[in-house]
Each structure stands twice: as structure tokens, then as C-alpha cells.
Design a protein around this motif. Sequence first.
Motif, mmCIF file in Angstrom:
data_model
loop_
_atom_site.group_PDB
_atom_site.id
_atom_site.type_symbol
_atom_site.label_atom_id
_atom_site.label_comp_id
_atom_site.label_asym_id
_atom_site.label_seq_id
_atom_site.Cartn_x
_atom_site.Cartn_y
_atom_site.Cartn_z
ATOM 1 N N ARG A 107 0.839 -1.185 0.000
ATOM 2 C CA ARG A 107 0.000 0.000 0.000
ATOM 3 C C ARG A 107 0.883 1.247 0.000
ATOM 4 N NH1 ARG A 107 -0.634 2.060 5.310
ATOM 5 N NH2 ARG A 107 0.484 0.776 6.834
ATOM 6 N N VAL A 108 0.306 2.360 -0.280
ATOM 7 C CA VAL A 108 0.998 3.652 -0.245
ATOM 8 C C VAL A 108 0.879 4.226 1.163
ATOM 9 C CG1 VAL A 108 0.984 6.031 -1.121
ATOM 10 C CG2 VAL A 108 0.644 4.103 -2.694
ATOM 11 N N VAL A 109 1.999 4.701 1.721
ATOM 12 C CA VAL A 109 1.989 5.251 3.076
ATOM 13 C C VAL A 109 2.220 6.759 3.101
ATOM 14 C CG1 VAL A 109 2.659 3.096 4.175
ATOM 15 C CG2 VAL A 109 4.446 4.679 3.388
ATOM 16 N N ASP A 110 2.661 7.335 1.979
ATOM 17 C CA ASP A 110 2.891 8.783 1.947
ATOM 18 C C ASP A 110 2.848 9.269 0.506
ATOM 19 O OD1 ASP A 110 3.705 11.348 3.297
ATOM 20 O OD2 ASP A 110 5.410 11.131 1.957
ATOM 21 N N VAL A 111 2.221 10.427 0.310
ATOM 22 C CA VAL A 111 2.176 11.064 -1.012
ATOM 23 C C VAL A 111 2.810 12.442 -0.887
ATOM 24 C CG1 VAL A 111 0.725 11.872 -2.905
ATOM 25 C CG2 VAL A 111 0.063 9.820 -1.607
ATOM 26 N N HIS A 112 3.832 12.690 -1.701
ATOM 27 C CA HIS A 112 4.547 13.971 -1.627
ATOM 28 C C HIS A 112 4.400 14.706 -2.942
ATOM 29 C CE1 HIS A 112 8.029 16.744 -1.800
ATOM 30 N NE2 HIS A 112 7.843 16.835 -0.502
ATOM 31 N N ASP A 113 3.908 15.958 -2.865
ATOM 32 C CA ASP A 113 3.831 16.821 -4.045
ATOM 33 C C ASP A 113 5.137 17.589 -4.183
ATOM 34 O OD1 ASP A 113 0.939 16.739 -5.113
ATOM 35 O OD2 ASP A 113 0.673 16.939 -2.940
ATOM 36 N N ALA A 114 5.689 17.613 -5.378
ATOM 37 C CA ALA A 114 6.951 18.316 -5.612
ATOM 38 C C ALA A 114 6.834 19.769 -5.180
ATOM 39 C CB ALA A 114 7.344 18.227 -7.085
ATOM 40 N N ARG A 115 7.875 20.259 -4.507
ATOM 41 C CA ARG A 115 7.889 21.613 -3.957
ATOM 42 C C ARG A 115 8.830 22.502 -4.776
ATOM 43 N NH1 ARG A 115 11.566 23.745 -0.426
ATOM 44 N NH2 ARG A 115 12.391 21.670 0.070
ATOM 45 N N VAL A 116 8.295 23.597 -5.321
ATOM 46 C CA VAL A 116 9.118 24.534 -6.098
ATOM 47 C C VAL A 116 10.026 25.301 -5.143
ATOM 48 C CG1 VAL A 116 9.110 26.561 -7.586
ATOM 49 C CG2 VAL A 116 7.384 24.770 -7.903
ATOM 50 N N PHE A 117 11.340 25.302 -5.431
ATOM 51 C CA PHE A 117 12.242 26.112 -4.613
ATOM 52 C C PHE A 117 13.041 27.119 -5.431
ATOM 53 C CE2 PHE A 117 15.085 22.668 -5.806
ATOM 54 C CZ PHE A 117 16.319 23.268 -5.941
ATOM 55 N N GLY B 193 3.742 14.732 -10.979
ATOM 56 C CA GLY B 193 4.628 15.380 -10.023
ATOM 57 C C GLY B 193 4.594 14.786 -8.638
ATOM 58 N N GLN B 194 3.681 13.849 -8.388
ATOM 59 C CA GLN B 194 3.584 13.244 -7.062
ATOM 60 C C GLN B 194 4.523 12.048 -6.921
ATOM 61 O OE1 GLN B 194 -0.647 12.429 -6.566
ATOM 62 N NE2 GLN B 194 -0.879 14.317 -5.378
ATOM 63 N N THR B 195 5.038 11.886 -5.704
ATOM 64 C CA THR B 195 5.857 10.734 -5.349
ATOM 65 C C THR B 195 5.123 9.965 -4.271
ATOM 66 O OG1 THR B 195 7.851 12.005 -5.829
ATOM 67 C CG2 THR B 195 8.134 9.990 -4.567
ATOM 68 N N LEU B 196 4.835 8.695 -4.549
ATOM 69 C CA LEU B 196 4.051 7.863 -3.644
ATOM 70 C C LEU B 196 4.957 6.804 -3.030
ATOM 71 C CD1 LEU B 196 2.204 8.509 -6.446
ATOM 72 C CD2 LEU B 196 0.454 7.641 -4.896
ATOM 73 N N TRP B 197 5.212 6.943 -1.725
ATOM 74 C CA TRP B 197 6.089 6.016 -1.017
ATOM 75 C C TRP B 197 5.318 4.778 -0.587
ATOM 76 C CZ3 TRP B 197 11.274 6.100 -0.592
ATOM 77 C CH2 TRP B 197 11.917 7.269 -0.996
ATOM 78 N N LEU B 198 5.949 3.627 -0.770
ATOM 79 C CA LEU B 198 5.317 2.345 -0.468
ATOM 80 C C LEU B 198 5.638 1.900 0.947
ATOM 81 C CD1 LEU B 198 6.247 0.590 -3.836
ATOM 82 C CD2 LEU B 198 4.160 1.890 -3.297
ATOM 83 N N GLU B 199 4.745 1.125 1.516
ATOM 84 C CA GLU B 199 4.992 0.602 2.852
ATOM 85 C C GLU B 199 6.268 -0.233 2.874
ATOM 86 O OE1 GLU B 199 2.525 -2.601 4.332
ATOM 87 O OE2 GLU B 199 1.759 -2.985 2.298
ATOM 88 N N ARG B 200 6.957 -0.233 4.026
ATOM 89 C CA ARG B 200 8.143 -1.068 4.212
ATOM 90 C C ARG B 200 7.693 -2.481 4.546
ATOM 91 N NH1 ARG B 200 12.404 2.888 5.319
ATOM 92 N NH2 ARG B 200 13.893 1.198 5.655
#
Length: 285
Positions: free
Chosen positions: A14-24, A219-226
Motif C-alpha cells: 500500500r501507499v503510506v505517503d504522497v509527496h507533491d513536488a515543492r518549487v524552490f 509530479g507526485q511521489t508515492l512512497w510504499l509501505e516497508r
Amino acid sequence: MSTTSTRPAAHARRVVDVHDARVFKDTPSHLAKVVIEPNAWAEHDPFLIMAEDRFGGGAFDLHPHRGIETITYVIDGRLDHQDNRGNTGSLGPRDVQLMTAGRGIIHNEVPPEGTMVHTLQLWLNLPATQKLTEPRYQDLLHAAMPRISRNGAVVTVYSGSFDGTMANTLNHTPFTLLEMDAPAESHIDVPLPGSYNGFVHVIDGEGEVGVDGTSAKPGQTLWLERTEAGIDTSVRISTQTHLRVLVAAGEPLRETVVARGPFVMNTAEQIKEAYADLRAGCFKA
């Protein structure tokens, strides 16, 4: 008489975190986004950071690295490479370069004059025993990499394997890197070793990732469960529109990370040594 396999089905991650790319950084010559944030070393192990850049000439200059590998994926445009050891190269759309900085290198990456290039660059940590290994390059050209078709999707294997098809990429840190290009209203199950930590990054299109069907947008990064070593796992990727994603997963190193600027080592003393070696000219061949 019939027989059935007793091998258990792969654990569906399953996906445990969704990160939207941050403009810097946002200038006419360089739009830069943080895709994987720094300093979450244990959480993202063996990955360190990832940036998405759209840039022209002059955005970067010659700069050093030590203790890491950089994985550069060209989304669009062309990227030329040069370093202080006399190496040169050029990448086009969907090509990947795996650069092992090892004990030290000074390089630059620029698009041809008058053009812009759109890239993703992922930093992969090197094990303590390989921090000072000899630098090397592997140009993983899209047209030359193994490619598999499943359910209408095309999977390109840049590192590791997919469904028994393996890339011949040389790895210090075991990791898998796949590009999946799939039509609308399709799905594919991507097998991953249970011990690997990983994520799915959406380049283009929309869909769902993981057993819970987590929404995935550009642009999203979806981290998977360990999960645990010794078990078979997979991640389901379903499409709503045409979808292009990168799937990256690697064996965690579980080592101390000390980072400063372009250097990633295991102790503060090693960072000091890296800067001293750079000033002394030790990064040359």
C-alpha cells in the motif's frame, strides 16, 4: 489428477505517503522542484534526495560529488555531460545516466546552447565500504534497455529486474529502476523484493497506486509501505488516463548519513576530508 502451487501470493503493498513536488527556484532559465526532501535519511534509505529541473545553459556550473551515485532521467530535451577526467556524453528523452561519484569527481550537465532540458535526478547512497570507490558512468539508453509488455503497458528496465527480465546495470547498492508507460484503463502489478524500500513517481497522466488505490497525479511521489526480507511483494499501478511513471526501490543500507553540499559520507570527519581533498586537487584522475 491436478496439483496447485503452495507458494503464497505476493504481498500487495500500500501507499503510506504522497509527496507533491515543492518549487524552490523559479526563474526564466531554471525551474527547480524538490521531489524527495533531504534529511529524511532513514525514511528514504537508500535514496537521499530527488529534484526535478527544467533549465537552460548557465543554470549549473562545474561542481564536485563524493560518496553517492546520481541517477539522471531525461524527461524531455537533451542533456550533455562533461567532467574533469575527460569524459563526455549526451542523453535524450527517456535516457538515464547512472554516475558513480565514488571517491570524487567534478562535472557539469548542460543542454545544447539555446535549448532547455527537463530532468529528474535521484541521489542514491553508496555503502560505507564503497564511498571511495573509483568513479564510473553507465549511460542507460532507453532504446537499448530491456523492455517488457504486459496488459498494454510497456515496462523499461534500467536497473534490477521485472518479471524475470534483468538489466545488466552494475550496482554497488542493489536497486530497481523501471519506467512504466501504460494506456488508459489498464493495470499492472510490479514485483519488488520484500526488503526493498521504494516509491512510484508520476511523470505524466493520472491513476491509482497500491492495494488501497491511492490517487496518483503528475509530479507526485508515492512512497510504499516497508516490508520484510524473504517475502514476495508487488505494487499495483492502475491507470485512468495514459500514465508514465518511474518505479524505484532499493536495499536499505541502515548506515549513518552525514551530508554537506555535494558530499554524502558517514561521519563529519569524512566530510572535512572531502573538502580538503577537493582543495588539494585530489578529485582528478
